[in-house]
Motif scaffolding. Structure first.
Motif, short mmCIF file in Angstrom:
data_model
loop_
_atom_site.label_atom_id
_atom_site.label_comp_id
_atom_site.label_asym_id
_atom_site.label_seq_id
_atom_site.Cartn_x
_atom_site.Cartn_y
_atom_site.Cartn_z
N LEU A 102 15.15 4.44 -0.16
CA LEU A 102 15.46 3.35 -1.19
C LEU A 102 14.45 2.96 -1.88
O LEU A 102 14.24 2.81 -3.18
N ILE A 103 13.12 2.98 -1.12
CA ILE A 103 12.23 1.94 -1.69
C ILE A 103 11.17 3.06 -2.52
O ILE A 103 10.66 2.66 -3.75
N THR A 104 11.09 4.23 -2.13
CA THR A 104 10.17 5.19 -2.95
C THR A 104 10.53 5.15 -4.12
O THR A 104 9.24 5.16 -5.00
N PRO A 105 11.50 5.40 -4.93
CA PRO A 105 11.48 5.33 -6.28
C PRO A 105 11.29 4.09 -6.97
O PRO A 105 10.92 4.26 -8.23
N CYS A 106 11.22 3.14 -6.30
CA CYS A 106 10.65 1.75 -6.86
C CYS A 106 9.14 1.30 -6.71
O CYS A 106 8.80 0.42 -7.08
N PHE A 107 8.63 2.43 -6.06
CA PHE A 107 7.06 2.17 -5.69
C PHE A 107 6.29 2.73 -6.91
O PHE A 107 6.42 4.03 -6.86
N ARG A 108 5.29 1.88 -7.59
CA ARG A 108 4.68 2.40 -8.51
C ARG A 108 3.17 1.60 -8.56
O ARG A 108 3.33 0.37 -8.51
N ASP A 109 2.23 2.38 -8.48
CA ASP A 109 0.81 1.46 -8.48
C ASP A 109 0.51 0.58 -7.65
O ASP A 109 0.07 -0.72 -8.12
N ASN A 110 1.06 0.75 -6.43
CA ASN A 110 0.88 -0.04 -5.17
C ASN A 110 1.77 -1.51 -5.40
O ASN A 110 1.44 -2.65 -4.87
N LEU A 111 2.81 -1.12 -6.24
CA LEU A 111 3.83 -2.36 -6.39
C LEU A 111 5.11 -1.77 -6.20
O LEU A 111 5.37 -0.81 -6.63
N VAL A 112 5.90 -2.41 -5.35
CA VAL A 112 7.35 -2.41 -5.46
C VAL A 112 8.04 -3.16 -6.36
O VAL A 112 7.93 -4.39 -6.43
N LEU A 123 0.72 -1.28 -0.06
CA LEU A 123 -0.05 -0.08 -0.03
C LEU A 123 0.91 1.31 0.07
O LEU A 123 0.20 2.33 -0.44
N SER A 124 1.98 1.37 0.36
CA SER A 124 3.05 2.47 0.49
C SER A 124 4.40 1.79 0.73
O SER A 124 4.64 0.42 0.96
N PRO A 125 5.31 2.83 0.50
CA PRO A 125 6.77 2.21 0.48
C PRO A 125 6.94 1.83 1.94
O PRO A 125 7.74 0.87 2.34
N GLN A 126 6.42 2.24 3.05
CA GLN A 126 6.51 1.97 4.24
C GLN A 126 5.89 0.53 4.65
O GLN A 126 6.45 -0.16 5.41
#
Length: 267
Positions: A245-255, A205-208
């Motif tokens: 680190l995670i945030t740039p790889c998070f799109r459309d509720n997918l990492v 649902l989020s990077p977190q």
């Protein structure tokens, strides 16, 4: 027999990966990619090194291979046996064992596989030599690893910066995601390596949310975070580093987690 200098490290690894089973579910598409990339054929004998919950071993068995699999962590092997029973593949041979001391005779297998597993064995040279030893002449090895420049590799590099140093002589796992290093490591025992890349996606649902999943199900992350529980400021700072680190790889509720596949034939 010479005492293994990494006995303590391997015991810690055995314990820290015990919580990995829920996260392993998300590696099942990658397992299918690896088995296809390895060109598994019906009737071939296959060894899955560091099998975890058995996703690669079971995928190879469903492709018609005769499969053995081993892992350091007995809790994961219990899940693997359950997974095999559900799939109706109870003929797979499961063994608690070490990638650096494979408990199989020479020239036992047509193919040796590993998905994000053998890369944690401390001595690449020993691991490669063992994989080659148990392969038949002309057999092949194929494995999936995390490149150091992409998300999961960067996460393990971050863990390394905040953890005690590895014992002398142990190699960092992300090096197995560098094609030049992989080719050098395989060179003495295998022919020219073939590489392919892929992307695994992890719903979140989020990077977190993704980071919390890693804290609960990926042993090295869990151990690092638990070790900082008494220092809330440092813990918050480390979590912020992970989230960045995670945030740039998070799109459309997918990492999106990029990985490297390697295949090579034994000399």
């Amino acid at each position: 027999m010479t005492q293994d200098p990494f006995t303590d490290l391997k015991q810690r690894q055995r314990e820290m990966w015990a919580s990995f089973a829920p996260t392993a579910t998300f590696t099942t598409p990658t397992a299918a990619h690896l088995v296809r990339f390895a060109q598994i054929q019906p009737g071939e004998t296959v060894l899955d090194v560091a099998t975890g919950t058995g996703v690669v071993a079971i995928t190879a068995a469903r492709a018609g291979a005769k499969v053995c699999a081993l892992d350091l962590t007995p809790e994961l092997l219990d899940v693997a046996r359950d997974n095999a029973a559900i799939a109706g593949l109870e003929e797979i041979g499961w063994t608690e064992g070490d990638a650096e001391q494979l408990p199989y005779p020479d020239a036992s297998f047509d193919v040796v596989l590993s998905q994000f597993g053998h890369m944690f064995a401390p001595r690449p040279g020993v691991t490669v030599a063992e994989m080659r030893r148990v392969l038949k002449p002309g057999g092949r090895v194929a494995f999936a690893t995390w490149p150091p420049e992409h998300l999961v590799g960067q996460m393990f590099i971050l863990i390394g910066r905040h953890s005690p140093p590895l014992p002398a002589g142990a190699s960092p796992p992300p090096q197995w995601g560098n094609p030049a290093i992989v080719a050098e490591r395989l060179g003495a025992h295998f022919g020219e390596a073939t590489f392919e890349r892929g992307t695994k996606v992890f719903p979140a649902l989020s990077p977190q949310h993704y980071r919390v999943s890693m804290e609960r199900g990926v042993g090295p992350v869990q151990k690092l975070m638990d070790g900082l529980a008494a220092d809330p400021a440092k813990l918050a700072s480390l979590r912020a580093e992970f989230d960045a680190l995670i945030t740039p790889c998070f799109r459309d509720n997918l990492v999106h987690e990029e990985y490297l596949l390697t295949r090579a034939q034994a000399r």
